[in-house]
Design a protein around this motif. Structure first.
Motif, short mmCIF file in Angstrom:
data_model
loop_
_atom_site.label_atom_id
_atom_site.label_comp_id
_atom_site.label_asym_id
_atom_site.label_seq_id
_atom_site.Cartn_x
_atom_site.Cartn_y
_atom_site.Cartn_z
N PHE A 105 0.79 -1.21 0.00
CA PHE A 105 0.00 0.00 0.00
C PHE A 105 0.83 1.27 0.00
CE2 PHE A 105 -2.31 3.52 1.79
CZ PHE A 105 -3.48 3.50 1.05
N PRO A 106 1.91 1.38 0.77
CA PRO A 106 2.64 2.66 0.77
C PRO A 106 3.14 3.08 -0.61
CG PRO A 106 3.30 1.35 2.65
CD PRO A 106 2.45 0.46 1.79
N VAL A 107 3.72 2.18 -1.36
CA VAL A 107 4.25 2.54 -2.69
C VAL A 107 3.11 2.73 -3.68
CG1 VAL A 107 5.69 1.77 -4.61
CG2 VAL A 107 6.44 1.38 -2.25
N ALA A 108 2.16 1.76 -3.72
CA ALA A 108 1.04 1.87 -4.66
C ALA A 108 0.16 3.08 -4.31
CB ALA A 108 0.22 0.59 -4.64
N GLY A 109 -0.03 3.34 -3.02
CA GLY A 109 -0.82 4.50 -2.61
C GLY A 109 -0.16 5.81 -3.00
N ALA A 110 1.17 5.88 -2.85
CA ALA A 110 1.88 7.09 -3.26
C ALA A 110 1.72 7.31 -4.77
CB ALA A 110 3.35 6.99 -2.89
N LEU A 111 1.81 6.25 -5.55
CA LEU A 111 1.60 6.38 -6.99
C LEU A 111 0.17 6.78 -7.31
CD1 LEU A 111 3.64 3.28 -8.25
CD2 LEU A 111 4.26 5.69 -8.44
N LEU A 112 -0.79 6.26 -6.55
CA LEU A 112 -2.20 6.62 -6.73
C LEU A 112 -2.41 8.11 -6.44
CD1 LEU A 112 -5.28 5.87 -7.03
CD2 LEU A 112 -5.22 5.55 -4.55
N PHE A 113 -1.90 8.59 -5.31
CA PHE A 113 -2.10 9.99 -4.95
C PHE A 113 -1.39 10.93 -5.91
CE2 PHE A 113 -2.50 8.21 -0.43
CZ PHE A 113 -3.87 8.07 -0.56
N TRP A 114 -0.14 10.60 -6.27
CA TRP A 114 0.59 11.45 -7.21
C TRP A 114 -0.06 11.42 -8.59
CZ3 TRP A 114 3.11 10.12 -11.76
CH2 TRP A 114 3.75 11.19 -12.38
N GLY A 115 -0.42 10.23 -9.06
CA GLY A 115 -1.04 10.11 -10.38
C GLY A 115 -2.38 10.83 -10.46
N HIS A 125 6.10 19.18 -9.94
CA HIS A 125 6.79 17.91 -10.09
C HIS A 125 7.71 17.57 -8.91
CE1 HIS A 125 5.08 17.50 -14.02
NE2 HIS A 125 5.60 18.65 -14.42
N HIS A 126 8.12 18.53 -8.14
CA HIS A 126 8.99 18.24 -6.99
C HIS A 126 8.18 18.05 -5.71
CE1 HIS A 126 12.43 19.03 -9.47
NE2 HIS A 126 12.02 20.25 -9.74
N ARG A 127 7.12 18.81 -5.57
CA ARG A 127 6.33 18.77 -4.35
C ARG A 127 5.33 17.62 -4.31
NH1 ARG A 127 2.34 23.59 -3.56
NH2 ARG A 127 1.32 22.38 -5.15
N ASP A 128 4.64 17.35 -5.41
CA ASP A 128 3.57 16.36 -5.43
C ASP A 128 4.00 14.95 -5.03
OD1 ASP A 128 1.78 18.31 -6.08
OD2 ASP A 128 1.67 17.81 -8.21
N PRO A 129 5.13 14.43 -5.53
CA PRO A 129 5.54 13.08 -5.10
C PRO A 129 5.85 13.01 -3.60
CG PRO A 129 6.72 13.70 -7.09
CD PRO A 129 5.99 14.91 -6.62
N LEU A 130 6.40 14.07 -3.05
CA LEU A 130 6.69 14.07 -1.60
C LEU A 130 5.40 14.06 -0.78
CD1 LEU A 130 9.61 16.64 -1.51
CD2 LEU A 130 9.75 14.16 -1.31
N ILE A 131 4.45 14.90 -1.18
CA ILE A 131 3.16 14.92 -0.48
C ILE A 131 2.47 13.58 -0.62
CG2 ILE A 131 0.87 15.97 -0.47
CD1 ILE A 131 2.22 18.61 -1.26
N ALA A 132 2.51 12.99 -1.81
CA ALA A 132 1.87 11.69 -2.04
C ALA A 132 2.50 10.61 -1.18
CB ALA A 132 1.96 11.32 -3.53
N ALA A 133 3.83 10.62 -1.07
CA ALA A 133 4.51 9.60 -0.25
C ALA A 133 4.15 9.75 1.22
CB ALA A 133 6.02 9.70 -0.45
N VAL A 134 4.16 10.98 1.72
CA VAL A 134 3.80 11.21 3.12
C VAL A 134 2.35 10.81 3.38
CG1 VAL A 134 3.44 13.01 4.87
CG2 VAL A 134 5.53 12.99 3.51
N LEU A 135 1.46 11.19 2.48
CA LEU A 135 0.05 10.85 2.63
C LEU A 135 -0.16 9.34 2.61
CD1 LEU A 135 -2.78 12.06 2.89
CD2 LEU A 135 -2.89 12.14 0.40
N ALA A 136 0.53 8.62 1.75
CA ALA A 136 0.39 7.17 1.67
C ALA A 136 0.91 6.48 2.93
CB ALA A 136 1.12 6.63 0.43
N VAL A 137 2.06 6.92 3.44
CA VAL A 137 2.63 6.31 4.65
C VAL A 137 1.74 6.61 5.86
CG1 VAL A 137 4.60 6.35 6.22
CG2 VAL A 137 4.97 6.21 3.76
#
Length: 161
Positions: A105-115, A125-137
């Protein structure tokens, strides 16, 4: 029946509510049940809410209530839909469904949120992946640790525990 087309929406809500409640009643919860709040709580609340809203909508329509026309919004109803966004979101959700098993879930969720953010127009492009990773974790930790609902951890299982 053209004047009462909202009855179809009420029927659809009732059918979805019955489906959600049926799934909640048949859910096997022996693994994750801890205390009075478990995995069945939200489906029971959502299913019951759907049935209540369906009943209230049906009563309102039968008493003569009508939905307002779409003309008040600042939307061009003659313009075509944005199929690019719809297809991108569908692809992101499909990728999430395929990747949650092998990646967790953490990796797939980060991809879901960023995508999803990308598909809806965000171009940070720099901020969104970080927010997605934090939100997924954080979502993983809340469900897995606080609520006791096990989610697949994937390769990060040892790191996140």
């Amino acid at each position: 029946m053209r004047e009462r087309s909202e009855l179809g929406v009420g029927l659809l809500l009732a059918l979805i509510g019955i489906l959600v409640l049926t799934d909640a009643f048949t859910m096997d919860v022996d693994i994750a049940q801890r205390g009075p709040v478990g995995p069945r709580t939200v489906p029971f609340a959502v299913g019951t809410g759907l049935l209540v809203v369906a009943a209230l909508l049906t009563v309102d329509v039968l008493r003569g209530g009508r939905g307002e026309a779409e003309g008040g919004e600042d939307v061009d109803l003659a313009a075509p839909g944005d199929w690019r966004t719809v297809l991108l979101l569908a692809g992101v959700f499909l990728a999430f469904a395929v990747l949650i098993g092998p990646l967790g879930f953490p990796v797939a969720g980060a991809l879901l949120f960023w995508g999803s953010a990308f598909a809806l127009g965000s171009r940070h492009h720099h901020r969104d992946p970080l927010i997605a990773a934090v939100l997924a974790v954080v979502t993983y930790a809340v469900f897995d640790r606080l609520l006791g609902v096990p989610l697949p951890g994937g390769p990060l299982m040892g790191v996140l525990q």
